[in-house]
Design an enzyme around this catalytic site. Structure first.
Site, PDB file in Angstrom:
ATOM      1  N   ASP A   1       0.835  -1.200   0.000  1.00 12.55           N
ATOM      2  CA  ASP A   1       0.000   0.000   0.000  1.00 12.55           C
ATOM      3  C   ASP A   1       0.872   1.252   0.000  1.00 12.55           C
ATOM      4  O   ASP A   1       2.028   1.210   0.440  1.00 12.55           O
ATOM      5  CB  ASP A   1      -0.915   0.017   1.224  1.00 12.55           C
ATOM      6  CG  ASP A   1      -1.988  -1.053   1.155  1.00 12.55           C
ATOM      7  OD1 ASP A   1      -2.343  -1.464   0.038  1.00 12.55           O
ATOM      8  OD2 ASP A   1      -2.469  -1.479   2.224  1.00 12.55           O
TER       9      ASP A   1
ATOM     10  N   TYR B   1       6.997  -8.388   8.556  1.00  9.04           N
ATOM     11  CA  TYR B   1       6.774  -6.950   8.637  1.00  9.04           C
ATOM     12  C   TYR B   1       7.083  -6.449  10.047  1.00  9.04           C
ATOM     13  O   TYR B   1       6.970  -7.185  11.022  1.00  9.04           O
ATOM     14  CB  TYR B   1       5.306  -6.601   8.363  1.00  9.04           C
ATOM     15  CG  TYR B   1       4.760  -7.018   7.028  1.00  9.04           C
ATOM     16  CD1 TYR B   1       4.720  -6.125   5.959  1.00  9.04           C
ATOM     17  CD2 TYR B   1       4.236  -8.297   6.831  1.00  9.04           C
ATOM     18  CE1 TYR B   1       4.187  -6.500   4.732  1.00  9.04           C
ATOM     19  CE2 TYR B   1       3.701  -8.674   5.611  1.00  9.04           C
ATOM     20  CZ  TYR B   1       3.680  -7.773   4.561  1.00  9.04           C
ATOM     21  OH  TYR B   1       3.151  -8.140   3.337  1.00  9.04           O
TER      22      TYR B   1
ATOM     23  N   ASP C   1      -6.553   1.150   8.305  1.00  9.52           N
ATOM     24  CA  ASP C   1      -5.231   1.757   8.414  1.00  9.52           C
ATOM     25  C   ASP C   1      -5.383   3.278   8.486  1.00  9.52           C
ATOM     26  O   ASP C   1      -6.501   3.812   8.469  1.00  9.52           O
ATOM     27  CB  ASP C   1      -4.305   1.336   7.261  1.00  9.52           C
ATOM     28  CG  ASP C   1      -4.798   1.777   5.884  1.00  9.52           C
ATOM     29  OD1 ASP C   1      -5.602   2.730   5.805  1.00  9.52           O
ATOM     30  OD2 ASP C   1      -4.368   1.181   4.884  1.00  9.52           O
TER      31      ASP C   1
ATOM     32  N   ARG D   1      -3.204  -5.154   8.174  1.00  7.30           N
ATOM     33  CA  ARG D   1      -4.184  -4.188   8.694  1.00  7.30           C
ATOM     34  C   ARG D   1      -5.431  -4.886   9.223  1.00  7.30           C
ATOM     35  O   ARG D   1      -6.091  -4.388  10.133  1.00  7.30           O
ATOM     36  CB  ARG D   1      -4.534  -3.132   7.652  1.00  7.30           C
ATOM     37  CG  ARG D   1      -4.968  -3.619   6.311  1.00  7.30           C
ATOM     38  CD  ARG D   1      -4.922  -2.455   5.319  1.00  7.30           C
ATOM     39  NE  ARG D   1      -4.908  -2.900   3.948  1.00  7.30           N
ATOM     40  CZ  ARG D   1      -5.841  -2.563   3.063  1.00  7.30           C
ATOM     41  NH1 ARG D   1      -6.851  -1.804   3.420  1.00  7.30           N
ATOM     42  NH2 ARG D   1      -5.760  -2.980   1.824  1.00  7.30           N
TER      43      ARG D   1
END
Length: 307
Positions: free
Chosen positions: A47, A75, A89, A185
């Site tokens: 994203d 991540y 998010d 998310r």
């Protein structure tokens, strides 16, 4: 040679450290200019708000990207408890606010543990998943109510790195190791839901895709500087890239030639369901192979008998 024909670009994978605010498509556009070819693609969208490792394929290496996508991802992220957003998010509008100051460290630890393992995850409604041929995020932006079905994913690790409390919100820095197709998310949303206060993702950085690591990635500025100096964009060669992505079936010269004609070879020392990277004695990628009728057939040939 046809006047339209162009030299095949040097194939390979480029590990890029995506900056914030860029779409994955933006990065592909820049890489096309830096590599002077349109034969560029990426494995696994990030994203715009996210940063970190984006695996780029150049030339024939774009045909390897489908095998990169299926690998686990790691991540680092920041989750804000006490606020929910329409996108799960920080890019979406806040839809609910709840005082999270009373959530204890023990409750957070229990909620994190509850999201580790094989779980059923409902993807964020604002995702690229197609619903009746149209992206879910477009339907949401057009005002539709989108309910996506849960799907199985695996969360190998969901580790709390730091907790920061400020007023009614609690920010959690975490490290997450997940299977392909997992939405971080959505994990932020589900963690907040489990704690009864809501939550959303405020920062995300991808640090690993399979065996590829952010420490080996280049920023776009780094790559631009190299190209401006007359150097070529550094690539992971096809053979090395395929060996990092797939189990290897080492080929004799005769087998490499056989595959070059599109014919199958014996299974040899290959074990498992495949696919396999067919690598010759010099370390070059000849083909991607899959088991078929007791042998290995070429799915993709990278070095044909005709050159």
């Amino acid at each position: 040679m046809s006047p339209r024909a162009k030299d095949e670009p040097t194939p390979g994978l480029v590990l890029v450290d995506k900056p914030p605010g860029w779409t994955s498509h933006d990065v592909v556009g820049r890489m096309r200019r830096l590599c002077a070819t349109r034969k560029v693609g990426h494995a696994g969208t990030l994203d715009p708000m996210a940063t970190g490792l984006l695996v780029i394929g150049v030339g024939k290496a774009t045909r390897l990207l489908t095998y990169v996508v299926g690998h686990d991802k790691v991540y680092t992220a920041t989750i804000r408890l006490g606020q929910s957003t329409i996108t799960d998010d920080a890019e979406g509008d806040i839809t609910a606010t709840v005082d999270a100051s009373g959530v204890t460290d023990a409750q957070i630890a229990d909620a994190l543990a509850g999201l580790v393992g094989d779980i059923q995850q409902v993807p964020s409604a604002v995702s690229a998943i197609k619903v009746d041929g149209q992206r879910a995020y477009k339907r949401v932006r057009d005002g539709e109510q989108v309910d996506l079905p849960a799907r199985p994913v695996t969360v190998h690790e969901f580790t709390l790195l730091e907790t920061r409390r400020e007023g009614e919100v609690v920010d959690l820095d975490v490290r997450v190791h997940v299977s392909s197709g997992t939405y971080v998310r959505a994990l932020a949303r589900d963690l907040g839901s489990a704690l009864g206060v809501g939550g959303h993702l405020t920062a995300l950085r991808r640090t690993r895709v399979g065996d590829f690591r952010i420490e080996d990635a280049f920023t776009l500025d780094d790559l631009s500087t190299l190209v401006d100096a007359g150097e070529q964009v550094p690539r992971v060669p096809l053979g090395a890239a395929a060996s990092d992505i797939l189990p290897v079936r080492t080929l004799t010269a005769r087998e490499a030639a056989t595959l070059g004609f599109g014919q199958s070879v014996e299974t040899g020392d290959a074990q498992g369901d495949g696919p396999f990277a067919g690598i010759d004695q010099t370390g070059e990628l000849v083909a991607v192979l899959s088991p078929a009728r007791g042998a290995l057939k070429p799915d993709i040939v990278f070095r044909s008998a005709n050159g």
